[in-house]
Design a protein around this motif. Sequence first.
Motif, short mmCIF file in Angstrom:
data_model
loop_
_atom_site.label_atom_id
_atom_site.label_comp_id
_atom_site.label_asym_id
_atom_site.label_seq_id
_atom_site.Cartn_x
_atom_site.Cartn_y
_atom_site.Cartn_z
N ARG B 261 19.30 26.90 34.36
CA ARG B 261 19.92 25.77 33.89
C ARG B 261 19.00 24.75 33.29
N PHE B 262 19.42 24.08 32.10
CA PHE B 262 18.63 23.04 31.42
C PHE B 262 19.32 21.91 31.14
N GLU B 263 18.74 20.76 31.32
CA GLU B 263 19.23 19.46 31.09
C GLU B 263 18.55 18.73 30.09
N PRO B 264 19.19 17.77 29.63
CA PRO B 264 18.39 17.00 28.30
C PRO B 264 17.08 16.27 28.95
N ASN B 265 15.89 16.32 28.04
CA ASN B 265 14.72 15.79 28.41
C ASN B 265 14.75 14.13 27.88
N PRO B 266 14.97 13.31 28.88
CA PRO B 266 15.06 12.06 28.07
C PRO B 266 13.70 11.22 27.42
N HIS B 267 12.81 12.09 27.55
CA HIS B 267 11.53 11.65 26.95
C HIS B 267 11.35 12.42 25.54
N TYR B 268 12.29 13.24 25.26
CA TYR B 268 12.30 13.99 23.83
C TYR B 268 12.19 12.87 22.79
N ARG B 269 11.45 13.41 21.84
CA ARG B 269 10.93 12.80 20.54
C ARG B 269 12.30 12.45 19.71
N ASP B 270 13.13 13.55 19.50
CA ASP B 270 14.12 13.60 18.59
C ASP B 270 15.39 13.76 19.37
N ALA B 271 15.49 12.74 20.61
CA ALA B 271 16.78 12.74 21.42
C ALA B 271 18.31 12.88 20.55
N GLY B 272 18.02 12.20 19.72
CA GLY B 272 19.32 11.88 18.87
C GLY B 272 19.87 13.43 18.38
N GLY B 273 18.88 14.24 17.86
CA GLY B 273 19.14 15.60 17.35
C GLY B 273 20.16 16.44 18.48
N VAL B 274 20.18 15.95 19.73
CA VAL B 274 20.54 16.85 20.76
C VAL B 274 21.87 16.38 21.20
N THR B 275 22.88 17.31 21.36
CA THR B 275 24.26 16.68 21.79
C THR B 275 24.76 17.41 23.11
N LEU B 276 24.24 18.62 23.30
CA LEU B 276 24.61 19.40 24.46
C LEU B 276 24.26 18.47 25.72
N ASP B 277 24.94 18.26 26.94
CA ASP B 277 24.64 17.79 28.16
C ASP B 277 24.10 18.62 29.14
N SER B 278 24.38 19.96 28.91
CA SER B 278 23.78 20.82 29.86
C SER B 278 23.99 22.40 29.20
N VAL B 279 23.01 23.17 29.50
CA VAL B 279 22.92 24.46 28.96
C VAL B 279 22.94 25.49 29.98
N ALA B 280 23.38 26.62 29.86
CA ALA B 280 22.87 27.54 31.25
C ALA B 280 22.69 29.28 30.43
N CYS B 281 21.73 29.67 30.87
CA CYS B 281 21.53 30.90 30.27
C CYS B 281 21.86 32.00 31.48
N LEU B 282 22.79 32.66 31.36
CA LEU B 282 23.22 33.50 32.55
C LEU B 282 22.44 34.88 32.57
N SER B 283 22.57 35.69 33.59
CA SER B 283 21.99 36.88 33.70
C SER B 283 23.15 37.80 33.78
N ILE B 284 23.51 38.51 32.91
CA ILE B 284 24.45 39.70 33.02
C ILE B 284 23.69 40.92 32.48
N ARG B 285 23.50 41.89 33.13
CA ARG B 285 22.84 43.05 32.90
C ARG B 285 23.71 44.25 32.16
#
Lengths: 320, 619
Positions: B261-285
């Motif tokens: 699970r990923f959440e936006p990095n408030p210190h990111y250099r180009d935060a304006g280019g990011v719109t997603l507020d959460s990302v998940a990479c699921l494991s399905i084999r």
Amino acid sequence: MLGLIARRLAQLPLILTAVFLATLALAWAVPGNPLERGERRPPPEVEAAMRAQYRLDSFWAFAGSYADSASGLRALRLGRGEGPTRRPVFDFGPSLQYRDQRVNDILADFLPVSITLGAASLLIALALGIGAGVLGALRPGGVLDAATLVLSLVGVSVPNFVIGTGLLALFALGLGWPPVGEWGRARDLLLPAFTLSLPFAAYIARLVRVGMIEALRADFIRTARAAGLPEWRVVLVYALKNALLPVVSYLGPAAAGAMTGSFVVEVVFSVPGLGQHFVNAVQNKDLFLLMGVVLVYATMLVVFNLVVDVMARWVDPRTG
Amino acid sequence: MIKLLLPALLLVAIVLAGICLDAPAPRAEFTFVTRGEVSTLDPVQMSWLQDFRCAGLLYEGLTRLDTSTPDLRVAPGVASAWTVSPDGREYTFTLDAAAYWSNGEPVRAGDFVYAWRRVILPDAGGDYAKLLSCIRGVDAFVAWRAQAVRAFAADPARRGSAAAAESLWTETLEQFDRLVGLEAPDDRTLRVILTRPTPYFLDLTSFGALYPVFPSLVQAYESVDAQSGVQRTDPGWLKPGVLVGNGPFVLAAWRFMREMRFEPNPHYRDAGGVTLDSVACLSIRDGNAQVLAFRTGAVDWTTDVMPAYRGEVFAAKREFRTAHALDVERLTAAGAGEIDIDRALPRDPRAHAHAFPAFGTYFYNFNARPRLADGTPNPFAIPAVRRAFARTIDRRGVCEGILRAGETPAATLIPPRSIVGYASPTGLDPDPALAREELREAGYPEGRGFPMVEILVNAEGDHALIAQSIARDWERTLGVRTRVLRKETRAFREDVKSGRFMISRASWFGDYADPTTFLEINRTGDGNNDRGYSSPAFDALLDAAAQERDPESRMILLARAERLLIEDDAALAPIYQYVQQYLFDPHRLEGISTHPHSWQDVGRFRVRLNEATSEHRVP
């Protein structure tokens, strides 16, 4: 009773040593380079550094180093270290395939899931098996008996992945249940546990049916009926109690089987359990992970059988 | 009876505990599933595409590939500007003053020196240790280090001594600074000195293996193994809550083989280019479960369509396109891209399957060594024999009869049109008559006297089916006898590595946008040259290209090298070009690149939540 427990626990280190050496020797003999992860090969300098670090150049050096840290002797001798690199007492080492994971972390994350799944499937198996067995035994040779016989045959002979894939398609497409990617709710547990339970249910049904038929013919049942007890009480309390004793003994191997043998079901339903690591570790030649899983499984087998033996004696002091 | 109920009660307690202690997280705004498990988030150790895609959320390199441009142009990343010396050998990067780590510390030039030293050192176990051998002194340093570690392990006086191991490590750091052309004169300047001009260097600096890491964090997990002198790194620094990155997202949770699970990095250099507020990479084999997860809406993007019925999935897509053939034609003429076309057409679940060219090729290795592993003479050492076999493969039959998911027949090793400025050679056309003629000239008229042809494949996927189809082509056209050998993957790789095969299946994916990423694996003695192919002329062309300053002439030299490799020498027989097989709803997801490089900037994806606003028309 205490003597039995002490004797069994004393055997455990011997059993684990034998299992460890036999498995490691087999895994070592399998062709393949444990340090390769894809089409691309590590450069020779990298490979040499990794082999030195993990003692992969000699069987005995690896076995010695692994046994030293997994048995807790290293932690006893050198301490567990301080700060971020503090080690667990029983240190099963790193996973060669999943470089960010320690084997201990994998075991801690995945074993509880396998145990939960196994326990749930045994509960379902008990309910289905006892129900079918009792129904079958009431009129041996009757329609219900034939039906339960056929169902238990299906349960034993149709492989898990066929039933699992069918259920998955039915529930995911028919009812719109997200099939996977989530785990932890009772709903997520239901389909895999049911699929896994079928062979155990079938076996339990046969045990109960035979036990019931025998018990229903016994003298004490005739006495009970003659005393005017209602039929449901005769069947469900007096006869069933006797028919269930073999089921309790079967629970030991069944628990070990359900909790360690759920690989296929885990893959089909994407259940994050330990079974997949058992198979993948062999395929990937991930020696640290494979040995960790094998040692845990061997320990579980010994402990479950011990628990069931103790329980069987306690339930029925005549045995043993 | 109570006693008998106890086992059941025990089981109920276990199940309840298991369920109560293990609650799933709510659905993320954007979720995706990848082909395999993410194996590591340590840039140095990465090897798989899914590792790099997730790492792209957490880290950012000096440069980045801009997926909003159709040709995937290099754009500033942590480096806001750079200069290249006139001889092309010295790069000076200026770091963006706004670049911060997720803990608020500024990204310093020294962080790159530290991270790249980890890539170069063999100790960290990276597959990409050779990537930076274009930097001055790297080869000399690696050789020195390998020798020093060997000497340490062989010296009974030093082996096992922690102090001696530490002193070897200190000496190694000094050697690195002395030998390697990498320096940080100040916190915002990074200077790199190369051994030769490397036109793709700015592409390399965007590559995942060269992402920076936060030095003081990683150092806390490093230790030197007193027995071997090798430096070890405990993976504890890669856990959620511990890991420090400089990318658009931070790792909020990682339940291994379940969900990242990923959440936006408030210190990111180009935060304006990011719109997603959460990302998940699921494991399905399971491949089938992946498709079902997509169809039920649990997943927004499936990066590989794996089930056996994938041919039908893509056939349905073709059907959908055929049903709207006129619109498709009009949109194509107007210059609309593949995804734009799907967006302009009516909504249809069949349109969710997408096949774009990928940066990889499936091919057959011919063993070029003079003798086979059993000591018998190897007919495939003769180039004419290899050409005859390569000319006899029905590649279209493989793509359309077996694969059926948009793969295209390959005539070259380097996917055509995947590299700007590179004109691919034509390759060997299928030509049965010429093939028979060449086989006769090589001394095997009508295949007489030719030993049993063995095709080695790993027992996975469609490899055996493809091999049988190609074997039939060879039997019918060339008159040879064939046998398909299937082996378990690890055993297969061992055989291929040690040259125990006649013909073996193979594949290669490029890492950076330059022909050398495919051609260098055919150099004499290269670690990935499974063919044992050794051509002084080919090596000389690669060397000449490496020295060539004019980009156009350099590409011409490399194209000549590829022509020699696949046409004259037929060291390998290309079979098909891989495709990226995605499932996603083009009306919902934006930001997917169709470029063959297969790079996806997941952090800059956009999800349209409102159905009503998601109608997107191309003029």
